[in-house]
Enzyme design. Structure first.
Site, PDB file in Angstrom:
ATOM      1  CB  VAL A  37      -0.908   0.090   1.339  1.00  0.00           C
ATOM      2  CG1 VAL A  37      -1.792   1.201   1.306  1.00  0.00           C
ATOM      3  CG2 VAL A  37      -1.916  -1.083   1.141  1.00  0.00           C
ATOM      4  CB  CYS A  38       2.272   3.634  -1.653  1.00  0.00           C
ATOM      5  SG  CYS A  38       1.575   4.196  -3.295  1.00  0.00           S
ATOM      6  NE  ARG A  39      -0.009  10.804  -0.974  1.00  0.00           N
ATOM      7  CZ  ARG A  39       0.731  12.102  -1.042  1.00  0.00           C
ATOM      8  NH1 ARG A  39       0.608  12.881   0.166  1.00  0.00           N
ATOM      9  NH2 ARG A  39       1.495  12.301  -1.996  1.00  0.00           N
ATOM     10  N   GLY A  41      -0.829   4.843  -4.924  1.00  0.00           N
ATOM     11  CA  GLY A  41      -0.810   3.680  -5.661  1.00  0.00           C
ATOM     12  C   GLY A  41       0.404   3.525  -6.706  1.00  0.00           C
ATOM     13  CB  SER A  44       1.613   0.201  -3.734  1.00  0.00           C
ATOM     14  OG  SER A  44       0.622   0.755  -4.488  1.00  0.00           O
TER      15      SER A  44
END
Length: 60
Positions: A37-39, A41, A44
């Protein structure tokens, strides 16, 4: 799982910056599945592709 949006962190999640993936690859277990997950996308998605190419089970 509840995510604290003000901190941008998932409780009990392992933080592995994309730039450190080579040095910290030994911290991951190929027998486990990981949710990346990252803020936005973007990171990620890159991490999922990179890890998948190396035999890890990942979902982004």
């Amino acid at each position: 799982m509840y995510m604290n949006m003000t901190q941008g962190k998932i409780p009990e999640a392992r933080h592995l910056p994309l730039g450190e993936r080579l040095q910290r690859l030994n911290e991951l277990d190929r027998a486990k599945e990981y949710i990346i997950v990252c803020r936005s996308g973007n990171r990620s998605s890159l991490a999922c592709e990179w890890l998948s190419e190396r035999g890890f089970q990942v979902t982004g």
